[in-house]
Scaffold this motif. Structure first.
Motif, PDB file in Angstrom:
ATOM      1  N   ALA A 134     106.874  84.358   2.806  1.00 41.13           N
ATOM      2  CA  ALA A 134     106.061  84.935   3.918  1.00 41.13           C
ATOM      3  C   ALA A 134     104.660  84.298   3.979  1.00 41.13           C
ATOM      4  CB  ALA A 134     105.550  86.563   3.446  1.00 41.13           C
ATOM      5  N   THR A 135     104.076  84.085   5.202  1.00 43.12           N
ATOM      6  CA  THR A 135     102.979  83.148   5.621  1.00 43.12           C
ATOM      7  C   THR A 135     101.989  84.418   5.603  1.00 43.12           C
ATOM      8  OG1 THR A 135     103.127  84.148   7.876  1.00 43.12           O
ATOM      9  CG2 THR A 135     104.253  81.987   7.179  1.00 43.12           C
ATOM     10  N   MET A 136     100.842  83.866   5.603  1.00 42.79           N
ATOM     11  CA  MET A 136      99.513  84.632   5.568  1.00 42.79           C
ATOM     12  C   MET A 136      99.602  85.830   6.748  1.00 42.79           C
ATOM     13  SD  MET A 136      97.670  84.540   2.805  1.00 42.79           S
ATOM     14  CE  MET A 136      99.576  84.418   2.005  1.00 42.79           C
ATOM     15  N   ALA A 137     100.069  85.468   7.752  1.00 47.84           N
ATOM     16  CA  ALA A 137     100.086  86.204   8.845  1.00 47.84           C
ATOM     17  C   ALA A 137     101.125  87.339   8.930  1.00 47.84           C
ATOM     18  CB  ALA A 137     100.498  85.534  10.101  1.00 47.84           C
ATOM     19  N   TYR A 169     104.375  70.221  -3.229  1.00 52.71           N
ATOM     20  CA  TYR A 169     104.446  69.986  -1.740  1.00 52.71           C
ATOM     21  C   TYR A 169     105.993  69.383  -1.602  1.00 52.71           C
ATOM     22  CZ  TYR A 169     104.076  67.813   2.875  1.00 52.71           C
ATOM     23  OH  TYR A 169     104.207  67.205   4.324  1.00 52.71           O
ATOM     24  N   PRO A 170     106.461  68.316  -1.873  1.00 51.77           N
ATOM     25  CA  PRO A 170     107.853  67.953  -1.621  1.00 51.77           C
ATOM     26  C   PRO A 170     109.003  68.923  -1.844  1.00 51.77           C
ATOM     27  CG  PRO A 170     106.778  65.964  -2.977  1.00 51.77           C
ATOM     28  CD  PRO A 170     105.753  67.494  -3.009  1.00 51.77           C
ATOM     29  N   ILE A 171     108.775  69.643  -2.812  1.00 53.91           N
ATOM     30  CA  ILE A 171     109.778  70.585  -3.480  1.00 53.91           C
ATOM     31  C   ILE A 171     109.773  71.849  -2.218  1.00 53.91           C
ATOM     32  CG2 ILE A 171     110.459  72.488  -5.008  1.00 53.91           C
ATOM     33  CD1 ILE A 171     109.578  70.578  -7.234  1.00 53.91           C
ATOM     34  N   LEU A 172     108.708  72.344  -1.806  1.00 56.84           N
ATOM     35  CA  LEU A 172     108.376  73.407  -0.877  1.00 56.84           C
ATOM     36  C   LEU A 172     108.874  72.940   0.415  1.00 56.84           C
ATOM     37  CD1 LEU A 172     104.780  74.565  -1.933  1.00 56.84           C
ATOM     38  CD2 LEU A 172     107.105  75.872  -2.418  1.00 56.84           C
ATOM     39  N   LYS A 173     108.531  71.640   0.653  1.00 55.04           N
ATOM     40  CA  LYS A 173     108.763  71.107   2.088  1.00 55.04           C
ATOM     41  C   LYS A 173     110.397  71.008   2.167  1.00 55.04           C
ATOM     42  CE  LYS A 173     107.993  67.124   5.274  1.00 55.04           C
ATOM     43  NZ  LYS A 173     107.659  67.936   6.393  1.00 55.04           N
ATOM     44  N   LYS A 174     111.114  70.575   1.125  1.00 54.86           N
ATOM     45  CA  LYS A 174     112.616  70.325   0.870  1.00 54.86           C
ATOM     46  C   LYS A 174     113.206  71.749   1.375  1.00 54.86           C
ATOM     47  CE  LYS A 174     114.489  70.160  -3.251  1.00 54.86           C
ATOM     48  NZ  LYS A 174     115.005  69.493  -4.438  1.00 54.86           N
ATOM     49  N   TYR A 175     112.784  72.926   0.807  1.00 54.14           N
ATOM     50  CA  TYR A 175     113.215  74.226   0.945  1.00 54.14           C
ATOM     51  C   TYR A 175     112.785  74.942   2.121  1.00 54.14           C
ATOM     52  CZ  TYR A 175     115.364  73.478  -3.714  1.00 54.14           C
ATOM     53  OH  TYR A 175     116.050  73.119  -4.807  1.00 54.14           O
ATOM     54  N   ASN A 176     111.848  74.255   2.923  1.00 55.12           N
ATOM     55  CA  ASN A 176     111.467  74.850   4.000  1.00 55.12           C
ATOM     56  C   ASN A 176     110.461  76.018   3.865  1.00 55.12           C
ATOM     57  OD1 ASN A 176     110.574  74.820   6.784  1.00 55.12           O
ATOM     58  ND2 ASN A 176     112.305  76.235   7.068  1.00 55.12           N
ATOM     59  N   ARG A 178     106.730  77.867   2.852  1.00 57.95           N
ATOM     60  CA  ARG A 178     105.347  77.961   3.210  1.00 57.95           C
ATOM     61  C   ARG A 178     104.618  78.567   1.835  1.00 57.95           C
ATOM     62  NH1 ARG A 178     103.703  77.609   8.342  1.00 57.95           N
ATOM     63  NH2 ARG A 178     101.931  77.159   7.177  1.00 57.95           N
ATOM     64  N   ALA A 179     103.216  78.114   1.753  1.00 57.22           N
ATOM     65  CA  ALA A 179     102.495  78.587   0.608  1.00 57.22           C
ATOM     66  C   ALA A 179     101.020  78.433   1.186  1.00 57.22           C
ATOM     67  CB  ALA A 179     102.641  77.766  -0.633  1.00 57.22           C
ATOM     68  N   ASP A 213     101.762  71.153   7.184  1.00 59.42           N
ATOM     69  CA  ASP A 213     103.155  71.783   7.389  1.00 59.42           C
ATOM     70  C   ASP A 213     103.778  72.892   6.772  1.00 59.42           C
ATOM     71  OD1 ASP A 213     103.622  69.636   6.024  1.00 59.42           O
ATOM     72  OD2 ASP A 213     105.539  69.160   6.410  1.00 59.42           O
ATOM     73  N   VAL A 214     103.192  72.660   5.469  1.00 61.50           N
ATOM     74  CA  VAL A 214     103.696  73.774   4.293  1.00 61.50           C
ATOM     75  C   VAL A 214     102.512  74.676   3.613  1.00 61.50           C
ATOM     76  CG1 VAL A 214     104.211  73.752   1.816  1.00 61.50           C
ATOM     77  CG2 VAL A 214     105.600  72.221   3.489  1.00 61.50           C
ATOM     78  N   PHE A 215     101.517  74.015   3.570  1.00 58.47           N
ATOM     79  CA  PHE A 215     100.221  74.896   2.956  1.00 58.47           C
ATOM     80  C   PHE A 215      99.266  75.327   3.965  1.00 58.47           C
ATOM     81  CE2 PHE A 215     101.096  72.609  -0.892  1.00 58.47           C
ATOM     82  CZ  PHE A 215     101.262  73.438  -1.927  1.00 58.47           C
ATOM     83  N   GLU A 216      99.043  76.703   3.924  1.00 53.94           N
ATOM     84  CA  GLU A 216      97.819  77.208   4.653  1.00 53.94           C
ATOM     85  C   GLU A 216      96.702  77.198   3.674  1.00 53.94           C
ATOM     86  OE1 GLU A 216      98.378  81.067   6.806  1.00 53.94           O
ATOM     87  OE2 GLU A 216     100.389  80.945   5.847  1.00 53.94           O
ATOM     88  N   TYR A 217      95.261  77.277   3.983  1.00 50.12           N
ATOM     89  CA  TYR A 217      94.260  76.968   2.913  1.00 50.12           C
ATOM     90  C   TYR A 217      93.256  78.133   3.000  1.00 50.12           C
ATOM     91  CZ  TYR A 217      96.160  72.445   2.524  1.00 50.12           C
ATOM     92  OH  TYR A 217      97.003  71.231   2.410  1.00 50.12           O
ATOM     93  N   GLY A 218      92.977  78.604   1.765  1.00 48.67           N
ATOM     94  CA  GLY A 218      91.894  79.758   1.651  1.00 48.67           C
ATOM     95  C   GLY A 218      90.903  79.051   0.621  1.00 48.67           C
TER      96      GLY A 218
END
Length: 320
Positions: A134-137, A169-176, A178-179, A213-218
């Motif tokens: 899930a995304t933050m939204a 980042y590369p692993i999360l991007k490979k699996y599409n 979000r974090a 493209d992968v990370f949102e930031y808090g």
């Protein structure tokens, strides 16, 4: 002569008492907590657990996390419960910090540092079992009554370490996937530096931008991820210092999300977060996020070096 001595002692006692009262008054007037107030703030985790009706007894075999201050239970067996709005199980929010290859990990006693091989295995499991990340939204919607797929988790990182860019980042991007990454903005470099796995390095602003493209930031504060006389800065500093820090970090990141350094918070911290404009804040209390949660005491489940795949499956398993 005896009368003179007694009079002197009484006068001295009155002077000491008045001085003590003035110190307490001065601390309160400047927004800086007194010793008793500081002690009260350390009950924040118990307060949140009471709010969620979670037992307040600490699990056995707890260790302090040197990197982030979170607590670690070496033998956590998370319950496997149903997941939807009417169930006891909510959305697990996974918490990571630092990732290194097993061959280069010199932080072997730090429970906030996990091996790259384990992280890859965990992400592959989520992908193979078709988990929804899930995304933050989407999380925000769920907390207000929205629907999400049964097999839903959230992935979060704290501190903004360089290995988030090098390895996560590369692993999360490979699996599409979000974090969300909670950054200590005051520690971010202006430009990238060479990777040195034996050191604790932070991200640079160009690396932060490259991962959008992968990370949102808090926010993880701007410069309050430290301790003052043994107390977390978010708890110990005066109101105006905290409010200024929270505002700087929020403006830099343009975010509504915050994670408490060392997992420490109290009523004053929540009040200041609201004043700064944050809408959601995340703890290190190991409980799922659920519909109707207090948006300023959302739980997260930390993943440790000794979290094997079977334990990980129990943590993320949201349906029987």
């Amino acid at each position: 002569m005896k009368k003179t001595k007694i009079t002197a002692i009484v006068a001295l006692a009155i002077t000491v008492s008045v001085s003590a009262l003035l110190i307490v008054f001065h601390s309160a007037a400047n927004g800086k907590p007194t010793v008793n107030q500081k002690r009260n703030t350390l009950n924040s985790v118990n307060m949140a657990k009471k709010e969620r009706k979670v037992p307040t007894d600490k699990p056995k075999d707890m260790q302090k996390n040197k990197l982030s201050g979170i607590s670690m239970n070496k033998e956590r067996n998370m319950p496997v419960l149903l997941h939807n709005l009417s169930s006891k199980r909510g959305i697990p929010i996974l918490l990571y910090h630092h990732i290194l290859k097993r061959s280069e990990n010199t932080f072997t006693r730090d429970p906030a540092v996990i091996n790259l091989e384990a992280f890859e295995e965990q992400m592959k499991y989520l992908y193979d079992l078709k988990y929804h990340i899930a995304t933050m939204a989407e999380l925000e919607s769920y907390l207000h009554g929205g629907e999400v797929p049964n097999k839903t988790v959230v992935i979060s990182f704290d501190d903004g370490l360089k290995t988030n860019y090098i390895y996560a980042y590369p692993i999360l991007k490979k699996y599409n996937f979000r974090a969300i990454n909670f950054l200590i903005t005051g520690r971010l470099a202006q430009k990238p530096v060479p990777f040195q796995p034996e050191k604790l390095q932070y991200l640079s602003w160009p690396e932060v931008d490259a991962m959008r493209d992968v990370f949102e930031y808090g926010s993880h504060t701007n410069a309050l991820h430290d301790k003052v006389l043994g107390f977390p800065g978010l708890i110990a500093e005066p109101d105006q210092v905290i409010l200024n820090d929270l505002t700087i970090s929020k403006n830099l990141l343009k975010t509504n999300f915050f994670a408490y350094p060392f997992g420490a918070f109290n009523d004053r911290a929540i009040r200041l977060l609201k004043l700064a404009g944050y809408q959601y804040a995340f703890t290190t209390i190991p409980v799922d996020a659920r519909f109707g949660d207090n948006p300023y005491t959302i739980g997260r489940i930390a993943i440790y070096p000794n979290t094997d795949l079977d334990q990980f499956i129990k943590i993320v398993q949201t349906i029987k």
